[in-house]
Design a protein around this motif. Structure first.
Motif, PDB file in Angstrom:
ATOM      1  N   GLU A  77       0.832  -1.215   0.000  1.00 42.88           N
ATOM      2  CA  GLU A  77       0.000   0.000   0.000  1.00 42.88           C
ATOM      3  C   GLU A  77       0.861   1.258   0.000  1.00 42.88           C
ATOM      4  O   GLU A  77       1.785   1.394   0.814  1.00 42.88           O
ATOM      5  N   VAL A  78       0.520   2.169  -0.915  1.00 42.67           N
ATOM      6  CA  VAL A  78       1.201   3.464  -0.999  1.00 42.67           C
ATOM      7  C   VAL A  78       0.228   4.539  -0.512  1.00 42.67           C
ATOM      8  O   VAL A  78      -0.951   4.529  -0.879  1.00 42.67           O
ATOM      9  N   ILE A  79       0.728   5.457   0.303  1.00 45.86           N
ATOM     10  CA  ILE A  79      -0.117   6.583   0.753  1.00 45.86           C
ATOM     11  C   ILE A  79       0.046   7.740  -0.229  1.00 45.86           C
ATOM     12  O   ILE A  79       1.167   8.153  -0.545  1.00 45.86           O
ATOM     13  N   PHE A  80      -1.086   8.229  -0.703  1.00 46.77           N
ATOM     14  CA  PHE A  80      -1.097   9.325  -1.689  1.00 46.77           C
ATOM     15  C   PHE A  80      -1.375  10.645  -0.984  1.00 46.77           C
ATOM     16  O   PHE A  80      -2.341  10.766  -0.231  1.00 46.77           O
ATOM     17  N   ILE A  81      -0.550  11.632  -1.274  1.00 46.36           N
ATOM     18  CA  ILE A  81      -0.733  12.972  -0.700  1.00 46.36           C
ATOM     19  C   ILE A  81      -1.310  13.860  -1.794  1.00 46.36           C
ATOM     20  O   ILE A  81      -0.598  14.265  -2.721  1.00 46.36           O
ATOM     21  N   PRO A  82      -2.624  14.154  -1.704  1.00 46.22           N
ATOM     22  CA  PRO A  82      -3.328  14.811  -2.816  1.00 46.22           C
ATOM     23  C   PRO A  82      -3.461  16.322  -2.646  1.00 46.22           C
ATOM     24  O   PRO A  82      -4.210  16.963  -3.386  1.00 46.22           O
ATOM     25  N   GLY A  84      -6.075   4.436  -9.924  1.00 42.40           N
ATOM     26  CA  GLY A  84      -6.281   3.578 -11.087  1.00 42.40           C
ATOM     27  C   GLY A  84      -4.959   3.113 -11.679  1.00 42.40           C
ATOM     28  O   GLY A  84      -4.767   1.925 -11.967  1.00 42.40           O
ATOM     29  N   VAL A  85      -4.028   4.054 -11.811  1.00 39.48           N
ATOM     30  CA  VAL A  85      -2.721   3.712 -12.370  1.00 39.48           C
ATOM     31  C   VAL A  85      -1.952   2.793 -11.411  1.00 39.48           C
ATOM     32  O   VAL A  85      -1.326   1.808 -11.828  1.00 39.48           O
ATOM     33  N   PHE A  86      -2.012   3.108 -10.143  1.00 39.18           N
ATOM     34  CA  PHE A  86      -1.293   2.283  -9.162  1.00 39.18           C
ATOM     35  C   PHE A  86      -1.865   0.867  -9.101  1.00 39.18           C
ATOM     36  O   PHE A  86      -1.115  -0.102  -8.976  1.00 39.18           O
ATOM     37  N   ALA A  87      -3.178   0.733  -9.192  1.00 42.85           N
ATOM     38  CA  ALA A  87      -3.811  -0.593  -9.161  1.00 42.85           C
ATOM     39  C   ALA A  87      -3.317  -1.437 -10.333  1.00 42.85           C
ATOM     40  O   ALA A  87      -2.980  -2.616 -10.173  1.00 42.85           O
ATOM     41  N   ALA A  88      -3.250  -0.806 -11.500  1.00 43.66           N
ATOM     42  CA  ALA A  88      -2.785  -1.546 -12.686  1.00 43.66           C
ATOM     43  C   ALA A  88      -1.330  -2.000 -12.517  1.00 43.66           C
ATOM     44  O   ALA A  88      -0.916  -3.007 -13.101  1.00 43.66           O
ATOM     45  N   ALA A  89      -0.575  -1.250 -11.703  1.00 42.85           N
ATOM     46  CA  ALA A  89       0.819  -1.627 -11.470  1.00 42.85           C
ATOM     47  C   ALA A  89       0.963  -2.581 -10.284  1.00 42.85           C
ATOM     48  O   ALA A  89       2.078  -2.991  -9.948  1.00 42.85           O
ATOM     49  N   PHE A 123      -0.321  -1.990  -6.996  1.00 40.75           N
ATOM     50  CA  PHE A 123      -0.243  -1.372  -5.672  1.00 40.75           C
ATOM     51  C   PHE A 123      -1.592  -0.758  -5.272  1.00 40.75           C
ATOM     52  O   PHE A 123      -2.281  -0.174  -6.109  1.00 40.75           O
ATOM     53  N   THR A 124      -1.936  -0.883  -3.999  1.00 39.99           N
ATOM     54  CA  THR A 124      -3.095  -0.176  -3.457  1.00 39.99           C
ATOM     55  C   THR A 124      -2.654   1.252  -3.126  1.00 39.99           C
ATOM     56  O   THR A 124      -1.582   1.445  -2.551  1.00 39.99           O
ATOM     57  N   LEU A 125      -3.474   2.228  -3.486  1.00 36.48           N
ATOM     58  CA  LEU A 125      -3.163   3.626  -3.164  1.00 36.48           C
ATOM     59  C   LEU A 125      -4.265   4.150  -2.244  1.00 36.48           C
ATOM     60  O   LEU A 125      -5.456   3.983  -2.528  1.00 36.48           O
ATOM     61  N   ARG A 126      -3.883   4.805  -1.152  1.00 32.03           N
ATOM     62  CA  ARG A 126      -4.896   5.361  -0.249  1.00 32.03           C
ATOM     63  C   ARG A 126      -4.570   6.824   0.032  1.00 32.03           C
ATOM     64  O   ARG A 126      -3.432   7.163   0.358  1.00 32.03           O
ATOM     65  N   GLY A 127      -5.587   7.666  -0.081  1.00 33.01           N
ATOM     66  CA  GLY A 127      -5.397   9.101   0.111  1.00 33.01           C
ATOM     67  C   GLY A 127      -5.127   9.447   1.564  1.00 33.01           C
ATOM     68  O   GLY A 127      -5.839   8.964   2.464  1.00 33.01           O
ATOM     69  N   LEU A 128      -4.140  10.285   1.814  1.00 30.52           N
ATOM     70  CA  LEU A 128      -3.804  10.699   3.181  1.00 30.52           C
ATOM     71  C   LEU A 128      -4.982  11.430   3.840  1.00 30.52           C
ATOM     72  O   LEU A 128      -5.151  11.366   5.063  1.00 30.52           O
ATOM     73  N   HIS A 129      -5.793  12.094   3.021  1.00 24.86           N
ATOM     74  CA  HIS A 129      -6.927  12.860   3.558  1.00 24.86           C
ATOM     75  C   HIS A 129      -8.011  11.961   4.137  1.00 24.86           C
ATOM     76  O   HIS A 129      -8.915  12.444   4.807  1.00 24.86           O
ATOM     77  N   THR A 130      -7.946  10.658   3.901  1.00 27.40           N
ATOM     78  CA  THR A 130      -8.982   9.747   4.420  1.00 27.40           C
ATOM     79  C   THR A 130      -8.654   9.251   5.834  1.00 27.40           C
ATOM     80  O   THR A 130      -9.461   8.571   6.452  1.00 27.40           O
ATOM     81  N   PHE A 131      -7.462   9.581   6.324  1.00 31.99           N
ATOM     82  CA  PHE A 131      -7.078   9.166   7.686  1.00 31.99           C
ATOM     83  C   PHE A 131      -7.458  10.266   8.677  1.00 31.99           C
ATOM     84  O   PHE A 131      -7.221  11.442   8.419  1.00 31.99           O
ATOM     85  N   THR A 132      -7.993   9.894   9.822  1.00 31.09           N
ATOM     86  CA  THR A 132      -8.303  10.921  10.826  1.00 31.09           C
ATOM     87  C   THR A 132      -7.023  11.425  11.500  1.00 31.09           C
ATOM     88  O   THR A 132      -6.985  12.559  11.967  1.00 31.09           O
ATOM     89  N   GLN A 133      -5.990  10.595  11.532  1.00 28.95           N
ATOM     90  CA  GLN A 133      -4.706  11.008  12.115  1.00 28.95           C
ATOM     91  C   GLN A 133      -3.629  10.902  11.039  1.00 28.95           C
ATOM     92  O   GLN A 133      -2.900   9.899  10.983  1.00 28.95           O
ATOM     93  N   PRO A 134      -3.492  11.919  10.198  1.00 28.89           N
ATOM     94  CA  PRO A 134      -2.570  11.792   9.066  1.00 28.89           C
ATOM     95  C   PRO A 134      -1.109  11.597   9.484  1.00 28.89           C
ATOM     96  O   PRO A 134      -0.361  10.888   8.808  1.00 28.89           O
ATOM     97  N   ALA A 135      -0.711  12.189  10.621  1.00 29.41           N
ATOM     98  CA  ALA A 135       0.689  12.002  11.055  1.00 29.41           C
ATOM     99  C   ALA A 135       0.942  10.530  11.387  1.00 29.41           C
ATOM    100  O   ALA A 135       1.975   9.966  10.992  1.00 29.41           O
ATOM    101  N   ASP A 136      -0.009   9.920  12.074  1.00 25.64           N
ATOM    102  CA  ASP A 136       0.132   8.488  12.378  1.00 25.64           C
ATOM    103  C   ASP A 136       0.121   7.665  11.096  1.00 25.64           C
ATOM    104  O   ASP A 136       0.855   6.677  10.972  1.00 25.64           O
ATOM    105  N   ALA A 137      -0.716   8.066  10.157  1.00 25.88           N
ATOM    106  CA  ALA A 137      -0.791   7.337   8.881  1.00 25.88           C
ATOM    107  C   ALA A 137       0.570   7.348   8.191  1.00 25.88           C
ATOM    108  O   ALA A 137       1.005   6.337   7.629  1.00 25.88           O
ATOM    109  N   ILE A 138       1.250   8.493   8.253  1.00 30.96           N
ATOM    110  CA  ILE A 138       2.582   8.575   7.637  1.00 30.96           C
ATOM    111  C   ILE A 138       3.570   7.709   8.418  1.00 30.96           C
ATOM    112  O   ILE A 138       4.354   6.958   7.828  1.00 30.96           O
TER     113      ILE A 138
END
Lengths: 233, 233
Positions: free
Chosen positions: A34-39, A57-62, A64-79
């Protein structure tokens, strides 16, 4: 112990998003699930969700799962808990403001310096430099600081553009702007042309991709650095 | 009670410094003997003295004495006592930082709002807008604020450039950048092409010069404003 890719642009003219970077992305993110995306740079004002969807979409085809940093309630912990990171392009002021406002710039640098893979394109590459002061972007918001991660000991100018011959336009050329910066700060600047990227593996920094880069050092004539060469600045 | 000229550029391609503005400068500064020059934007990193000397030559030929604001030990008093002002182009971040650091932005606005003639070119025109957030310049220094004089109720984008057809470059167009700004702030932006200027006489704001201007209002299609028209935004 760094594993970093800083690309001039996400997209080459006439190609699809990230397509020219796919081979090097697969190498960079080898072993990662999983890669964290910073949008935050939001090109064209696109929403965080829409931007993440586009990149995912591009990451899935390669593979990898991509997840947006904005979807975490604690972005610092997510990083801190994340395996790897990708910061997309857009507006560098917006990106840097958000990272500083949320206290994430130092957290991200710390994790990347541990060796977690980091990829940036355009604005996402600017934040790999010492500061964002050689961005081409408009100051659409006021960040609390221009400091960035300093993964490299110089600044980047992504989308570097040579002067266009015979253009009667009187706005400053990119070189003039970079030279004005160097009147204020004695920091080398690497003009990164679209189609090229910087690769950091541990302490070794090289130029990769299609085109040579233009190097600006204060009080020295600008010069070209060829693809494959180590960058020592 | 304003008497203001905000020009896109100081110099047209193939012409000498300020030459295309001479007729309107003579009208703007009629009755004035000494104009105070604000050289802080330092194009290409030129010194305050050298920049003032360059501008003073043109002003002398037009019958006006020009004196650099940097030569006064009390610049705020110099502005309060001054008859008229010219702010030259260069880097808008540098200009705005200096004006704020020295506490001069509000002093200058107050005097200009009293009716003292003010001329700006490029960066010097940007500071006539509500804020400097639609400048094209690089953030080579960090100003304490992006606020400017607000002589007009909108922002300018000087050196406005239409998209160049068939250019394979993927950096954002000027319109994309302005639209990204308007996602953040609902403020109209006037794209001022080289060869044109804005003239404010009292409350009336008109477009003058060679070329139409491009107007960007949030959530509206961009449109052209013809030379000679009043600008109501």
């Amino acid at each position: 112990m760094k594993n970093v890719l800083l690309a001039s642009t996400s997209t080459l003219h006439g190609e699809s998003y990230l397509s020219y970077l796919l081979p090097v992305m697969k190498e960079l993110f080898a072993g990662v699930t999983e890669v964290i995306f910073i949008p935050y740079a939001r090109p064209g004002g696109i929403s965080h969700d829409a931007y993440t969807e586009k990149a995912a979409g591009v990451f899935a085809a390669a593979g990898f799962t991509l997840r947006g940093l904005h979807t975490f309630t604690q972005p610092a912990d997510a990083i801190r808990n994340g395996q790897a990171f990708f910061t997309g392009g857009g507006n560098t002021f917006l990106l840097v403001k958000q990272l500083h406002d949320l206290g994430l710039m130092d957290v991200l640098r710390t994790e990347v310096e541990k060796g977690k893979p980091y990829m940036g394109t355009s604005a996402g590459s600017n934040i790999g430099g010492v500061n964002m002061q050689t961005t081409n972007d408009m100051p659409i918001v006021y960040p609390p600081s221009f400091q960035t991660m300093g993964l490299i000991p110089f600044n980047l100018n992504p989308h570097y553009l040579d002067p266009i011959p015979d253009l009667p336009h009187m706005g400053e050329t990119r070189e003039t702007r970079i030279r004005e910066f160097q009147v204020q700060q004695d920091l080398p600047v690497l003009g990164l042309r679209e189609g090229s990227w910087i690769r950091i593996k541990d302490k070794r920094i090289t130029l990769e991709g299609a085109l040579s880069a233009r190097i600006f050092e204060k009080d020295k004539e600008a010069y070209e650095l060829e693809v494959g060469k180590e960058i020592v600045l």
